[in-house]
Design a protein around this motif. Structure first.
Motif, PDB file in Angstrom:
ATOM      1  N   MET A   1       1.015  -1.147  -0.037  1.00 43.55           N
ATOM      2  CA  MET A   1       0.001   0.075   0.015  1.00 43.55           C
ATOM      3  C   MET A   1       0.853   1.393  -0.008  1.00 43.55           C
ATOM      4  O   MET A   1       1.899   1.270   0.781  1.00 43.55           O
ATOM      5  N   ALA A   2       0.543   2.228  -0.855  1.00 48.67           N
ATOM      6  CA  ALA A   2       1.319   3.359  -0.939  1.00 48.67           C
ATOM      7  C   ALA A   2       1.408   4.171   0.362  1.00 48.67           C
ATOM      8  O   ALA A   2       0.414   4.269   1.219  1.00 48.67           O
ATOM      9  N   ILE A   3       2.497   4.768   0.640  1.00 45.80           N
ATOM     10  CA  ILE A   3       2.773   5.645   1.956  1.00 45.80           C
ATOM     11  C   ILE A   3       1.526   6.708   1.888  1.00 45.80           C
ATOM     12  O   ILE A   3       1.106   7.048   2.910  1.00 45.80           O
ATOM     13  N   LYS A   4       1.053   7.389   0.848  1.00 45.23           N
ATOM     14  CA  LYS A   4       0.134   8.433   0.848  1.00 45.23           C
ATOM     15  C   LYS A   4      -1.107   7.836   1.313  1.00 45.23           C
ATOM     16  O   LYS A   4      -2.002   8.508   1.994  1.00 45.23           O
ATOM     17  N   ASN A   5      -1.454   6.443   0.670  1.00 49.49           N
ATOM     18  CA  ASN A   5      -2.706   6.085   1.060  1.00 49.49           C
ATOM     19  C   ASN A   5      -2.719   5.611   2.600  1.00 49.49           C
ATOM     20  O   ASN A   5      -3.829   5.914   3.025  1.00 49.49           O
ATOM     21  N   VAL A   6      -1.502   5.204   3.261  1.00 50.25           N
ATOM     22  CA  VAL A   6      -1.546   4.756   4.650  1.00 50.25           C
ATOM     23  C   VAL A   6      -1.760   6.127   5.379  1.00 50.25           C
ATOM     24  O   VAL A   6      -2.531   6.015   6.518  1.00 50.25           O
ATOM     25  N   GLN A   7      -1.272   7.175   5.007  1.00 48.22           N
ATOM     26  CA  GLN A   7      -1.393   8.603   5.809  1.00 48.22           C
ATOM     27  C   GLN A   7      -2.954   8.916   5.729  1.00 48.22           C
ATOM     28  O   GLN A   7      -3.439   9.292   6.528  1.00 48.22           O
ATOM     29  N   LYS A   8      -3.521   8.698   4.549  1.00 48.61           N
ATOM     30  CA  LYS A   8      -4.883   9.024   4.341  1.00 48.61           C
ATOM     31  C   LYS A   8      -5.863   7.826   5.306  1.00 48.61           C
ATOM     32  O   LYS A   8      -6.934   8.529   6.231  1.00 48.61           O
ATOM     33  N   GLU A   9      -5.258   6.679   5.366  1.00 49.43           N
ATOM     34  CA  GLU A   9      -6.194   5.826   6.277  1.00 49.43           C
ATOM     35  C   GLU A   9      -5.823   6.007   7.715  1.00 49.43           C
ATOM     36  O   GLU A   9      -7.011   6.298   8.280  1.00 49.43           O
ATOM     37  N   LYS A  10      -4.718   6.435   8.136  1.00 48.82           N
ATOM     38  CA  LYS A  10      -4.492   6.840   9.605  1.00 48.82           C
ATOM     39  C   LYS A  10      -5.355   8.168   9.568  1.00 48.82           C
ATOM     40  O   LYS A  10      -5.972   8.248  11.118  1.00 48.82           O
ATOM     41  N   LEU A  11      -5.316   9.319   8.830  1.00 49.78           N
ATOM     42  CA  LEU A  11      -6.156  10.234   9.388  1.00 49.78           C
ATOM     43  C   LEU A  11      -7.708  10.010   9.425  1.00 49.78           C
ATOM     44  O   LEU A  11      -8.455  10.461  10.468  1.00 49.78           O
ATOM     45  N   ALA A  12      -8.146   9.108   8.545  1.00 47.39           N
ATOM     46  CA  ALA A  12      -9.444   8.871   8.593  1.00 47.39           C
ATOM     47  C   ALA A  12     -10.084   8.099   9.938  1.00 47.39           C
ATOM     48  O   ALA A  12     -10.848   8.244  10.633  1.00 47.39           O
ATOM     49  N   VAL A  13      -9.004   7.100  10.378  1.00 43.57           N
ATOM     50  CA  VAL A  13      -9.348   6.360  11.756  1.00 43.57           C
ATOM     51  C   VAL A  13      -9.167   7.341  12.929  1.00 43.57           C
ATOM     52  O   VAL A  13      -9.851   7.034  13.981  1.00 43.57           O
ATOM     53  N   ASP A  14      -8.137   8.024  12.686  1.00 44.65           N
ATOM     54  CA  ASP A  14      -8.010   9.102  13.820  1.00 44.65           C
ATOM     55  C   ASP A  14      -9.142  10.148  13.951  1.00 44.65           C
ATOM     56  O   ASP A  14      -9.490  10.349  15.103  1.00 44.65           O
ATOM     57  N   ARG A  15      -9.645  10.542  12.879  1.00 45.92           N
ATOM     58  CA  ARG A  15     -10.869  11.316  12.842  1.00 45.92           C
ATOM     59  C   ARG A  15     -11.852  10.697  13.717  1.00 45.92           C
ATOM     60  O   ARG A  15     -12.616  11.209  14.441  1.00 45.92           O
ATOM     61  N   CYS A  16     -12.175   9.335  13.383  1.00 43.18           N
ATOM     62  CA  CYS A  16     -13.433   8.700  13.845  1.00 43.18           C
ATOM     63  C   CYS A  16     -13.120   8.260  15.456  1.00 43.18           C
ATOM     64  O   CYS A  16     -14.038   8.422  16.220  1.00 43.18           O
ATOM     65  N   MET A  17     -11.578   8.057  15.578  1.00 45.84           N
ATOM     66  CA  MET A  17     -11.239   7.930  16.987  1.00 45.84           C
ATOM     67  C   MET A  17     -11.706   9.064  18.179  1.00 45.84           C
ATOM     68  O   MET A  17     -12.190   9.169  18.895  1.00 45.84           O
ATOM     69  N   LYS A  18     -11.482  10.386  17.497  1.00 48.73           N
ATOM     70  CA  LYS A  18     -11.691  11.544  18.095  1.00 48.73           C
ATOM     71  C   LYS A  18     -13.271  11.611  18.386  1.00 48.73           C
ATOM     72  O   LYS A  18     -13.660  11.990  19.518  1.00 48.73           O
ATOM     73  N   HIS A  19     -14.069  11.184  17.383  1.00 52.61           N
ATOM     74  CA  HIS A  19     -15.496  11.297  17.704  1.00 52.61           C
ATOM     75  C   HIS A  19     -15.999  10.309  18.676  1.00 52.61           C
ATOM     76  O   HIS A  19     -16.782  10.729  19.357  1.00 52.61           O
ATOM     77  N   LEU A  20     -15.263   9.144  18.689  1.00 53.84           N
ATOM     78  CA  LEU A  20     -15.788   8.091  19.666  1.00 53.84           C
ATOM     79  C   LEU A  20     -15.371   8.551  21.174  1.00 53.84           C
ATOM     80  O   LEU A  20     -15.957   8.403  22.135  1.00 53.84           O
ATOM     81  N   ASP A  21     -14.343   9.557  21.259  1.00 54.14           N
ATOM     82  CA  ASP A  21     -13.949  10.072  22.309  1.00 54.14           C
ATOM     83  C   ASP A  21     -14.976  11.070  22.956  1.00 54.14           C
ATOM     84  O   ASP A  21     -15.257  11.151  23.984  1.00 54.14           O
ATOM     85  N   VAL A  22     -15.489  11.816  22.074  1.00 58.24           N
ATOM     86  CA  VAL A  22     -16.411  12.801  22.444  1.00 58.24           C
ATOM     87  C   VAL A  22     -17.792  12.107  22.958  1.00 58.24           C
ATOM     88  O   VAL A  22     -18.218  12.766  23.896  1.00 58.24           O
ATOM     89  N   VAL A  23     -17.836  10.819  22.474  1.00 58.95           N
ATOM     90  CA  VAL A  23     -19.262  10.385  23.048  1.00 58.95           C
ATOM     91  C   VAL A  23     -19.022   9.288  24.061  1.00 58.95           C
ATOM     92  O   VAL A  23     -19.775   8.652  24.481  1.00 58.95           O
TER      93      VAL A  23
END
Length: 64
Positions: A1-23
């Motif tokens: 998997m390309a490095i750029k895609n891994v960065q996007k994947e991490k960003l998407a998962v991290d954003r979701c985790m922040k939302h889960l922290d809020v609730v």
């Protein structure tokens, strides 16, 4: 998997985790959601890549 895609994947998962922290989701649930999202993201990336390769071959055949 390309490095750029891994960065996007991490960003998407991290954003979701922040939302889960809020609730105030339990850590085990966050872990499961993170694993599931990562799996879905990678599967979607692979399918998208395969589709683009098919389209590339199709357009090359039409060109000839």
């Amino acid at each position: 998997m390309a490095i750029k895609n891994v960065q996007k994947e991490k960003l998407a998962v991290d954003r979701c985790m922040k939302h889960l922290d809020v609730v105030n989701v339990e850590p085990k649930v966050k872990q499961l959601v993170s694993m599931y999202m990562t799996s879905l993201y990678r599967q979607a990336y692979e399918e998208g890549f395969a589709d683009s390769e098919k389209e590339k071959l199709k357009s090359e055949q039409n060109f000839l």
